[in-house]
Design a protein around this motif. Structure first.
Motif, PDB file in Angstrom:
ATOM      1  N   SER A  81       0.813  -1.226   0.000  1.00  0.00           N
ATOM      2  CA  SER A  81       0.000   0.000   0.000  1.00  0.00           C
ATOM      3  C   SER A  81       0.841   1.269   0.000  1.00  0.00           C
ATOM      4  O   SER A  81       0.322   2.353   0.291  1.00  0.00           O
ATOM      5  CB  SER A  81      -0.989   0.007   1.161  1.00  0.00           C
ATOM      6  OG  SER A  81      -0.318   0.035   2.377  1.00  0.00           O
ATOM      7  N   HIS A  82       2.103   1.146  -0.309  1.00  0.00           N
ATOM      8  CA  HIS A  82       2.952   2.299  -0.635  1.00  0.00           C
ATOM      9  C   HIS A  82       2.854   3.438   0.380  1.00  0.00           C
ATOM     10  O   HIS A  82       2.515   4.569   0.041  1.00  0.00           O
ATOM     11  CB  HIS A  82       2.620   2.824  -2.042  1.00  0.00           C
ATOM     12  CG  HIS A  82       2.527   1.731  -3.041  1.00  0.00           C
ATOM     13  ND1 HIS A  82       1.366   1.401  -3.677  1.00  0.00           N
ATOM     14  CD2 HIS A  82       3.446   0.844  -3.474  1.00  0.00           C
ATOM     15  CE1 HIS A  82       1.569   0.367  -4.484  1.00  0.00           C
ATOM     16  NE2 HIS A  82       2.825   0.015  -4.377  1.00  0.00           N
ATOM     17  N   GLY A  83       3.141   3.105   1.599  1.00  0.00           N
ATOM     18  CA  GLY A  83       3.123   4.129   2.637  1.00  0.00           C
ATOM     19  C   GLY A  83       1.788   4.248   3.340  1.00  0.00           C
ATOM     20  O   GLY A  83       1.664   5.030   4.271  1.00  0.00           O
ATOM     21  N   ALA A  84       0.814   3.482   2.883  1.00  0.00           N
ATOM     22  CA  ALA A  84      -0.510   3.459   3.519  1.00  0.00           C
ATOM     23  C   ALA A  84      -1.095   4.849   3.685  1.00  0.00           C
ATOM     24  O   ALA A  84      -1.783   5.135   4.660  1.00  0.00           O
ATOM     25  CB  ALA A  84      -0.445   2.734   4.873  1.00  0.00           C
ATOM     26  N   GLY A  85      -0.833   5.731   2.734  1.00  0.00           N
ATOM     27  CA  GLY A  85      -1.430   7.062   2.788  1.00  0.00           C
ATOM     28  C   GLY A  85      -0.709   8.035   3.691  1.00  0.00           C
ATOM     29  O   GLY A  85      -1.101   9.183   3.791  1.00  0.00           O
ATOM     30  N   GLY A  86       0.346   7.602   4.335  1.00  0.00           N
ATOM     31  CA  GLY A  86       1.086   8.499   5.229  1.00  0.00           C
ATOM     32  C   GLY A  86       2.153   9.264   4.468  1.00  0.00           C
ATOM     33  O   GLY A  86       2.656   8.808   3.441  1.00  0.00           O
ATOM     34  N   ASP A 127      11.794  12.083   0.057  1.00  0.00           N
ATOM     35  CA  ASP A 127      12.355  10.940  -0.681  1.00  0.00           C
ATOM     36  C   ASP A 127      11.652   9.661  -0.261  1.00  0.00           C
ATOM     37  O   ASP A 127      12.173   8.893   0.554  1.00  0.00           O
ATOM     38  CB  ASP A 127      13.859  10.824  -0.413  1.00  0.00           C
ATOM     39  CG  ASP A 127      14.596  12.094  -0.815  1.00  0.00           C
ATOM     40  OD1 ASP A 127      14.431  12.527  -1.968  1.00  0.00           O
ATOM     41  OD2 ASP A 127      15.306  12.660   0.039  1.00  0.00           O
ATOM     42  N   PRO A 128      10.470   9.422  -0.792  1.00  0.00           N
ATOM     43  CA  PRO A 128       9.691   8.269  -0.330  1.00  0.00           C
ATOM     44  C   PRO A 128      10.380   6.942  -0.617  1.00  0.00           C
ATOM     45  O   PRO A 128      11.040   6.787  -1.635  1.00  0.00           O
ATOM     46  CB  PRO A 128       8.379   8.400  -1.110  1.00  0.00           C
ATOM     47  CG  PRO A 128       8.687   9.284  -2.255  1.00  0.00           C
ATOM     48  CD  PRO A 128       9.783  10.194  -1.821  1.00  0.00           C
ATOM     49  N   VAL A 129      10.197   6.021   0.299  1.00  0.00           N
ATOM     50  CA  VAL A 129      10.782   4.684   0.161  1.00  0.00           C
ATOM     51  C   VAL A 129       9.790   3.755  -0.534  1.00  0.00           C
ATOM     52  O   VAL A 129      10.154   3.004  -1.437  1.00  0.00           O
ATOM     53  CB  VAL A 129      11.152   4.128   1.552  1.00  0.00           C
ATOM     54  CG1 VAL A 129      11.608   2.680   1.442  1.00  0.00           C
ATOM     55  CG2 VAL A 129      12.230   4.987   2.192  1.00  0.00           C
ATOM     56  N   ALA A 130       8.532   3.819  -0.084  1.00  0.00           N
ATOM     57  CA  ALA A 130       7.515   2.929  -0.637  1.00  0.00           C
ATOM     58  C   ALA A 130       6.865   3.603  -1.838  1.00  0.00           C
ATOM     59  O   ALA A 130       5.871   4.323  -1.722  1.00  0.00           O
ATOM     60  CB  ALA A 130       6.471   2.622   0.425  1.00  0.00           C
ATOM     61  N   VAL A 131       7.451   3.372  -3.005  1.00  0.00           N
ATOM     62  CA  VAL A 131       7.005   4.069  -4.217  1.00  0.00           C
ATOM     63  C   VAL A 131       6.257   3.083  -5.122  1.00  0.00           C
ATOM     64  O   VAL A 131       6.765   2.005  -5.400  1.00  0.00           O
ATOM     65  CB  VAL A 131       8.220   4.646  -4.971  1.00  0.00           C
ATOM     66  CG1 VAL A 131       7.787   5.324  -6.257  1.00  0.00           C
ATOM     67  CG2 VAL A 131       8.971   5.615  -4.082  1.00  0.00           C
ATOM     68  N   ALA A 178       2.852  11.661  -0.336  1.00  0.00           N
ATOM     69  CA  ALA A 178       1.952  10.566   0.049  1.00  0.00           C
ATOM     70  C   ALA A 178       1.246  10.061  -1.208  1.00  0.00           C
ATOM     71  O   ALA A 178       0.860  10.854  -2.069  1.00  0.00           O
ATOM     72  CB  ALA A 178       0.923  11.046   1.072  1.00  0.00           C
ATOM     73  N   PHE A 179       1.103   8.745  -1.308  1.00  0.00           N
ATOM     74  CA  PHE A 179       0.481   8.130  -2.489  1.00  0.00           C
ATOM     75  C   PHE A 179      -0.876   7.534  -2.119  1.00  0.00           C
ATOM     76  O   PHE A 179      -1.026   6.915  -1.066  1.00  0.00           O
ATOM     77  CB  PHE A 179       1.366   6.999  -3.032  1.00  0.00           C
ATOM     78  CG  PHE A 179       2.748   7.438  -3.424  1.00  0.00           C
ATOM     79  CD1 PHE A 179       2.990   7.996  -4.671  1.00  0.00           C
ATOM     80  CD2 PHE A 179       3.810   7.293  -2.542  1.00  0.00           C
ATOM     81  CE1 PHE A 179       4.267   8.396  -5.032  1.00  0.00           C
ATOM     82  CE2 PHE A 179       5.096   7.690  -2.896  1.00  0.00           C
ATOM     83  CZ  PHE A 179       5.327   8.242  -4.146  1.00  0.00           C
TER      84      PHE A 179
END
Lengths: 217, 289
Positions: free
Chosen positions: B130-135, B140-144, B218-219
């Protein structure tokens, strides 16, 4: 003092304290800041406001502020404004302050108005954000109008409220439409609070200065 | 005279542990399906985005896992009140409690397995599925997500006291209302112009701090149409409680129509907007600060 006397004295003390507490609570709940009603009635009303660079009187004589004209024509230092529901409200603002400039140029555009917005009688579509002195914005109604500041070197600038039309000012006129009844906050988006961090302290965080409520009744 | 002889056998001791375990098992067996099937679909924050759905799944799983633990505590508590209540005047001390190594080992292992399993599952969903779960993940996002190049980029700008939104794919137009196309990947870039705010789009499952000078990414991936609430979750001054908006997830056609009308309405002001930047710093002003 005998036992009966002591009981009576204690009971009287408790009753007095309870009455004082009840009086305080009821007074607090009944307290409402004074509001300034628009002139006219539904479906058309008029609000007349002015902005001043410094109020000139206590408790904060050097704070920037809005003032409102009541239906009797007297300027009132208050920002609780009362307008009719489902009406067109024409607002006239006499702007006596110099420009500070908007932090977000987006608020230099006119939003939520009906018909033209005029500055000194001339219709304009947007304002250079660096010329803005204040805004009159009611975010929940989608209304936002930037107010052009007077020139820094304009002669005869006002220093004590209420200012008069003989002093340097810009006149901004616009109209917005009210919907159903309710209470909506309004505010200025220009960081115009001189001497406060980011220009958003003091009068920007206090009802009665650069923030207020619009009571749609 | 003969005295009748009566043989007295050992007193029957109820199997308290067995009773408690049976009661616990029955109640847990009832509670877990109820939580998953009845309560779960109503747990926050909904399923308007994939990330919100992931958060709801996590809430459902955690609630279902907690149920047997809560039930065990309550059953033990209530059973003890009823079965072990001292009747009569004498209160005698109970038998001494002694350590039970197998039980202690099993307890430590069991709870460790639960914690490690939840941590592994949580990390997997947070980073991979879930790519950061909306957080907000910072600049520099890790969960892309793999489809990042197709994302609709929306810059969220917090300011005392409202939210505005810039759309770099649409001539950098800025709006004070948020509409998003359904079934689309969205990339929020959250920042602030003045103090710290927090962009909380509840039904989207998004919560990201808006900090001046910081691009907080946030994604989310929208699903069906609907309305969502936007609030500020960071105390930011007089009208903090009024930093409330209602956004809409609409069809791609409706979104195009809306963004076109915004471009048209904001055209006179577009030339005054600064070039799109990932961050803004509070600019010095003549009278401010």
């Amino acid at each position: 003092m005998n036992r009966a006397g002591r009981v009576l004295a204690v009971s009287a003390g408790i009753a007095f304290a309870a009455a004082l507490t009840a009086y305080y609570i009821v007074s607090y709940l009944m307290m409402t800041p004074p509001s300034v009603a628009a002139s006219g009635s539904a479906p058309r009303a008029r609000l007349t406001l002015q902005t001043v660079a410094s109020l000139g009187f206590k408790p904060h004589p050097d704070w920037v502020s809005y003032l409102a004209k009541n239906p009797q024509g007297k300027w009132v230092h208050g920002t609780i404004l009362k307008v009719p529901a489902h009406s067109l409200v024409t607002v006239t603002i006499y702007q006596y302050d110099t420009a500070t400039g908007l932090r977000n140029p987006f608020w230099g555009g006119f939003h939520g108005t009906v018909g033209p917005v005029t500055v000194n009688g001339k219709a304009i579509k947007t304002l250079d954000p660096s010329l803005a002195s204040h805004t009159f914005a009611i975010p929940d109604l989608g209304v936002s109008v930037p107010l052009k500041g007077v020139a820094d070197k304009a002669p005869n600038q006002c220093s004590v409220a209420p200012c008069t039309l003989a002093e340097a000012h810009n006149t901004i006129v616009f109209t917005f439409r009210t919907g159903k009844r309710g209470t909506f906050r309004w505010q200025c988006f220009v960081p115009c609070a001189a001497g406060f961090i980011l220009g958003f302290g003091g009068p920007m965080q206090s009802l009665g200065y650069m923030d207020g409520l619009l009571e749609v009744v | 005279m003969t005295i009748p002889h009566t043989e007295v056998g050992p007193a029957r001791v109820p199997r308290h542990w067995l009773r408690m375990v049976v009661i616990w098992a029955v109640l847990s067996a009832v509670a877990i399906p109820l939580i998953v099937l009845v309560l779960g679909p109503h747990l926050p924050p909904g399923r308007m985005t994939s990330e919100a759905g992931s958060q709801r799944d996590a809430n459902t799983l955690m609630t279902a896992l907690l149920a047997p633990i809560v039930v065990s505590v309550l059953v033990f508590f209530l059973y003890s009140i009823v079965a072990f209540r001292e009747r009569g005047a004498a209160i005698v001390d109970g038998p001494p409690l002694r350590g039970h190594v197998p039980m202690q080992t099993a307890w430590v292992l069991f709870t460790s397995v639960i914690v490690v399993a939840l941590a592994a599952w949580g990390s997997y969903t947070l980073i991979v599925s879930s790519h950061g779960a909306g957080g907000g993940q910072g600049p520099d996002p890790v969960a892309v997500p793999s489809h990042r190049s197709q994302d609709l980029v929306v810059q969220v700008i917090g300011q005392q006291w409202n939210w505005t939104y810039r759309f770099p794919a649409y001539q950098d137009v800025e709006t004070d209302h948020l509409e998003l196309p359904n079934h689309s990947p969205i990339e929020f870039h959250v920042t602030s112009l003045d103090v710290t705010h927090s962009f909380w789009a509840y039904q989207l499952g998004v919560k990201a701090d808006a900090v001046p000078g910081v691009d907080n990414v946030a994604f989310v991936h929208t699903r069906d149409d609907g309305n969502f609430n936007i609030r500020c979750a960071e105390l930011c001054g007089l009208w903090h409680g009024h930093m409330f908006q209602t956004g809409n997830v609409v069809t791609p056609v409706a979104f195009k129509s809306w963004i076109s009308s915004e471009q048209k309405a904001e055209a006179p002001n577009l030339r005054y907007l600064p070039p799109f930047g990932r961050t803004y710093f509070p600019a010095p002003f003549r009278r401010a600060g």
